[in-house]
Design a protein around this motif. Structure first.
Motif, PDB file in Angstrom:
ATOM      1  N   VAL A   1      55.209  41.121  10.782  1.00  0.00           N
ATOM      2  CA  VAL A   1      56.312  40.416  11.422  1.00  0.00           C
ATOM      3  C   VAL A   1      56.136  40.289  12.945  1.00  0.00           C
ATOM      4  O   VAL A   1      55.612  41.182  13.593  1.00  0.00           O
ATOM      5  N   SER A   2      56.559  39.129  13.456  1.00  0.00           N
ATOM      6  CA  SER A   2      56.599  38.894  14.906  1.00  0.00           C
ATOM      7  C   SER A   2      57.905  39.438  15.469  1.00  0.00           C
ATOM      8  O   SER A   2      58.823  39.755  14.721  1.00  0.00           O
ATOM      9  N   ALA A   3      58.002  39.438  16.772  1.00  0.00           N
ATOM     10  CA  ALA A   3      59.272  39.747  17.422  1.00  0.00           C
ATOM     11  C   ALA A   3      60.246  38.618  17.127  1.00  0.00           C
ATOM     12  O   ALA A   3      59.834  37.489  16.838  1.00  0.00           O
ATOM     13  N   MET A   4      61.554  38.892  17.216  1.00  0.00           N
ATOM     14  CA  MET A   4      62.541  37.810  17.076  1.00  0.00           C
ATOM     15  C   MET A   4      62.216  36.742  18.126  1.00  0.00           C
ATOM     16  O   MET A   4      61.792  37.073  19.239  1.00  0.00           O
TER      17      MET A   4
ATOM     18  N   GLY B   1      59.089  44.101  21.224  1.00  0.00           N
ATOM     19  CA  GLY B   1      59.804  43.185  20.325  1.00  0.00           C
ATOM     20  C   GLY B   1      59.455  43.393  18.870  1.00  0.00           C
ATOM     21  O   GLY B   1      60.333  43.428  17.999  1.00  0.00           O
ATOM     22  N   GLU B   2      58.156  43.561  18.593  1.00  0.00           N
ATOM     23  CA  GLU B   2      57.717  43.784  17.212  1.00  0.00           C
ATOM     24  C   GLU B   2      58.139  45.176  16.749  1.00  0.00           C
ATOM     25  O   GLU B   2      58.388  45.390  15.562  1.00  0.00           O
ATOM     26  N   ARG B   3      58.222  46.106  17.691  1.00  0.00           N
ATOM     27  CA  ARG B   3      58.607  47.474  17.321  1.00  0.00           C
ATOM     28  C   ARG B   3      60.110  47.582  17.075  1.00  0.00           C
ATOM     29  O   ARG B   3      60.606  48.629  16.662  1.00  0.00           O
TER      30      ARG B   3
ATOM     31  N   GLY C   1      46.928  39.366  22.173  1.00  0.00           N
ATOM     32  CA  GLY C   1      47.069  38.049  22.814  1.00  0.00           C
ATOM     33  C   GLY C   1      48.303  37.344  22.289  1.00  0.00           C
ATOM     34  O   GLY C   1      48.751  37.616  21.175  1.00  0.00           O
ATOM     35  N   ARG C   2      48.849  36.416  23.114  1.00  0.00           N
ATOM     36  CA  ARG C   2      50.085  35.729  22.732  1.00  0.00           C
ATOM     37  C   ARG C   2      49.927  35.003  21.400  1.00  0.00           C
ATOM     38  O   ARG C   2      48.881  34.432  21.126  1.00  0.00           O
ATOM     39  N   GLY C   3      50.962  35.064  20.612  1.00  0.00           N
ATOM     40  CA  GLY C   3      50.896  34.449  19.284  1.00  0.00           C
ATOM     41  C   GLY C   3      50.041  35.256  18.324  1.00  0.00           C
ATOM     42  O   GLY C   3      49.642  34.778  17.267  1.00  0.00           O
ATOM     43  N   GLY C   4      49.773  36.505  18.687  1.00  0.00           N
ATOM     44  CA  GLY C   4      48.795  37.313  17.957  1.00  0.00           C
ATOM     45  C   GLY C   4      49.194  37.812  16.574  1.00  0.00           C
ATOM     46  O   GLY C   4      48.367  38.393  15.876  1.00  0.00           O
ATOM     47  N   SER C   5      50.426  37.565  16.161  1.00  0.00           N
ATOM     48  CA  SER C   5      50.833  38.085  14.849  1.00  0.00           C
ATOM     49  C   SER C   5      50.074  37.434  13.693  1.00  0.00           C
ATOM     50  O   SER C   5      49.838  38.070  12.667  1.00  0.00           O
ATOM     51  N   ASP C   6      49.705  36.170  13.865  1.00  0.00           N
ATOM     52  CA  ASP C   6      48.893  35.516  12.832  1.00  0.00           C
ATOM     53  C   ASP C   6      47.559  36.257  12.700  1.00  0.00           C
ATOM     54  O   ASP C   6      47.050  36.476  11.601  1.00  0.00           O
TER      55      ASP C   6
ATOM     56  N   GLY D   1      53.423  42.837  13.933  1.00  0.00           N
ATOM     57  CA  GLY D   1      52.365  41.914  14.338  1.00  0.00           C
ATOM     58  C   GLY D   1      52.043  42.134  15.807  1.00  0.00           C
ATOM     59  O   GLY D   1      52.683  42.958  16.481  1.00  0.00           O
ATOM     60  N   PHE D   2      51.008  41.443  16.302  1.00  0.00           N
ATOM     61  CA  PHE D   2      50.744  41.330  17.738  1.00  0.00           C
ATOM     62  C   PHE D   2      50.174  42.594  18.399  1.00  0.00           C
ATOM     63  O   PHE D   2      49.405  42.501  19.326  1.00  0.00           O
ATOM     64  N   VAL D   3      50.542  43.789  17.905  1.00  0.00           N
ATOM     65  CA  VAL D   3      50.146  44.999  18.611  1.00  0.00           C
ATOM     66  C   VAL D   3      49.060  45.782  17.871  1.00  0.00           C
ATOM     67  O   VAL D   3      48.820  45.581  16.685  1.00  0.00           O
TER      68      VAL D   3
ATOM     69  N   VAL E   1      61.849  36.879  22.202  1.00  0.00           N
ATOM     70  CA  VAL E   1      61.943  38.253  22.716  1.00  0.00           C
ATOM     71  C   VAL E   1      60.728  38.619  23.574  1.00  0.00           C
ATOM     72  O   VAL E   1      60.870  39.217  24.652  1.00  0.00           O
ATOM     73  N   THR E   2      59.538  38.250  23.109  1.00  0.00           N
ATOM     74  CA  THR E   2      58.334  38.615  23.869  1.00  0.00           C
ATOM     75  C   THR E   2      58.391  38.026  25.282  1.00  0.00           C
ATOM     76  O   THR E   2      58.073  38.705  26.265  1.00  0.00           O
ATOM     77  N   ASN E   3      58.826  36.782  25.382  1.00  0.00           N
ATOM     78  CA  ASN E   3      58.957  36.171  26.713  1.00  0.00           C
ATOM     79  C   ASN E   3      59.960  36.923  27.576  1.00  0.00           C
ATOM     80  O   ASN E   3      59.700  37.176  28.758  1.00  0.00           O
TER      81      ASN E   3
HETATM   82  N1  ASP Z   1      55.610  37.977  19.630  1.00  0.00           N
HETATM   83  C1  ASP Z   1      54.272  37.625  20.055  1.00  0.00           C
HETATM   84  C2  ASP Z   1      54.325  36.408  20.946  1.00  0.00           C
HETATM   85  O1  ASP Z   1      55.359  35.794  21.128  1.00  0.00           O
HETATM   86  C3  ASP Z   1      53.336  37.468  18.930  1.00  0.00           C
HETATM   87  C4  ASP Z   1      53.675  36.361  17.952  1.00  0.00           C
HETATM   88  O2  ASP Z   1      54.776  35.847  17.937  1.00  0.00           O
HETATM   89  O3  ASP Z   1      52.782  36.026  17.168  1.00  0.00           O
HETATM   90  O4  ASP Z   1      53.316  36.051  21.504  1.00  0.00           O
END
Ligand code: ASP
Ligand code: MG
Length: 479
Positions: A47-50, A136-138, A216-221, A202-204, A53-55
């Motif tokens: 799972v990603s952050a809501m 956020g992911e935590r 890296g940003r968007g790293g949950s994928d 995700g992400f961490v 949230v990361t921003n």
């Molecule tokens: N929460 C992280 C981000 O916004 C990772 C993700 O959403 O994949 O970059």
């Protein structure tokens, strides 16, 4: 076994978290029915952050470094409320809710402490930022695990720091490909074998010494693909807010539709040309283990989405999708004195590289009288300046006649691995554009033949996208 990854919008609100939980519950049910009740359901959730949230976390940490303490204080209370509201609406069990509330509070207190020390130091290191941005992911992962339990799914939260072991390139860490699969198997398989659905952040990740990192940003994928590869999943599902990968941007091309299938190579080409799909790095672990990916819509779960596999069926024209990269500048180095002179191209791109500009497309006519290439508009002036310095002597001697540039251009990329060896594609593209009086300024084809890219004026780009989409009948059930 399947990996199901839910992105920021899929867990952005109470309703979407509720949908996500129902989707997981249905998948667990389906796996159990298929494999028999005594088998484990074989579902792993990432799972990603809501959404957003990361921003918020990163902005707050940056403000803290600049001495502004308001954003992190606001963020702490706002994030506490946002997560608690969801828990309040979706979890009835009071004990469960209270436990979750304490967890949120502890994590956010820790976040506040970190930001305070960032303010005191007046400096934000990448290492510090990784701790902050992973908060956020935590928060979202324990929340989703609890919502799953409330939906009757035996589920448990797992911090990816325990299973995704990375190097110490903070902000963009790389998983260690020996330690990670071993840890994943040791930690996650026994859980899954006893019927638990792990919900992994995700992400961490973390270094071998346990220092938190991010991918890296968007790293949950990427997390989902790493875990899927480590556990040899049958499929990696990426749950997002659209019906899979589209043939074109539906805001511009009305008839755009979701594609049934796409190859890894095509996804990489699309991503390179600016389409909002999976990052090529993300799919690497899946490609290496030949695990299919599927992009699905949390808000329309009955839609089959897009399957991403090694090879896809050959379609009529071999063309799959059209995309565009905007805000670019075309730069041309031209002159008769360049003919047969070695090193002009090398010096050109050396000069460009020194400006750290990203070159999106290159084209040279076989007459060798000019080289043209495309860079982001924001880097245009610096690149032209650097070239004028590099070629000052050649310009003075008229060996190079001019270094010209054209702003406000767009690259339109026509993508499809099936174009390889299919004659007539380029002709068809040019005909379609010619009929509508759209001028093609430059053209390039990658040697992979999985894309043809054209440079057109910004003002004609949307029309060009529609013309090409039409001529290949991409909106007409071609896929
Ligand atoms: N929460 C992280 C981000 O916004 C990772 C993700 O959403 O994949 O970059
Ligand atoms: Mg996100």
């Amino acid at each position: 076994m399947i990996v199901m990854k839910f992105g920021g919008t899929s867990v952005g609100t109470t309703d979407s978290i509720d949908s996500a939980a129902k989707i997981v519950a249905a998948a667990v049910e389906k796996q159990t029915q298929r494999d028999g009740a005594e088998e484990s359901p074989g579902v792993l959730v990432v799972v990603s952050a809501m959404g957003g949230v990361t921003n918020t976390l990163i902005d707050a940490a940056q403000a803290a470094a600049a001495g502004d303490e308001t954003p992190y204080r606001d963020a702490r209370s706002q994030l506490l409320v946002r997560h608690q509201v969801v828990a309040g609406q979706l979890i009835e069990d009071g004990v469960e809710r209270a436990g979750l509330g304490r967890l949120f509070d502890n994590r956010l207190r820790e976040f506040e402490r970190l930001c305070r020390s960032i303010t005191v130091l007046g400096e934000l290191t990448q290492r510090g930022l990784d701790v902050v941005s992973g908060v956020g992911e935590r928060l979202s992962a324990p929340l989703l695990a609890a919502v799953l339990r409330a939906n009757g799914v035996n589920s448990q939260f797992v911090d990816a720091g325990e299973v995704i072991i990375t190097d110490d390139q903070f902000g963009n860490a790389n998983p260690l490909m020996e330690a990670t699969p071993a840890r994943c198997r040791d930690r996650l398989l026994p859980m899954m074998q006893s019927g638990i659905v792990p919900v992994v952040t995700g992400f961490v990740g973390a270094t071998e010494k346990g220092v938190p990192t991010t991918l890296g940003r968007g790293g949950s994928d990427y997390s989902a693909a790493i875990l899927g590869a480590a556990l040899d999943a049958d499929e990696i599902q990426i749950w997002t807010d659209v019906d899979g990968v589209m043939t074109a941007d539906p805001r511009i091309v009305e008839t755009a539709q979701s594609m049934e299938e796409l190859s890894y190579e095509e996804v990489a080409e699309l991503a390179y040309y600016g389409a909002k799909v999976l990052h090529p790095k993300t799919v690497t672990p899946a490609v290496e283990s030949s695990i299919p990916l599927r992009v699905l819509n949390t808000f329309n779960p009955s839609h089959p989405g897009t399957r991403i596999v090694e090879k896809t069926r050959q379609l009529h024209y071999g063309v799959k999708a059209i995309t565009a990269v905007r805000e670019l500048r075309l730069i041309t180095v031209a002159g008769r004195g360049m003919i047969g002179v070695p090193g002009i191209a090398a010096r050109t791109f050396d000069a460009v590289a020194r400006q750290r500009a990203n070159v999106l497309m290159i084209s040279q006519g076989s007459s060798e009288q000019s080289i043209c290439f495309v860079v982001p508009e924001a880097e245009g002036d610096a690149v032209v300046g650097a070239l004028k310095v590099e070629f000052a002597r050649e310009l003075a001697q008229n060996m190079i006649e001019e270094i010209s540039h054209q702003p406000d251009i767009v690259i339109v990329a026509v993508i499809g691995a099936g174009m390889k060896g299919t004659p007539g594609i380029a002709a068809r593209v040019f005909n379609a554009l010619g009929e509508r009086n759209i001028n093609v300024i430059a053209i390039a084809q990658g040697s992979s033949e999985a894309n043809i890219s054209l440079v057109v004026l910004q003002t004609e780009a949307d029309e060009a996208l529609r013309a090409i989409h039409d001529t290949f009948e991409l909106g007409n059930g071609a896929d």
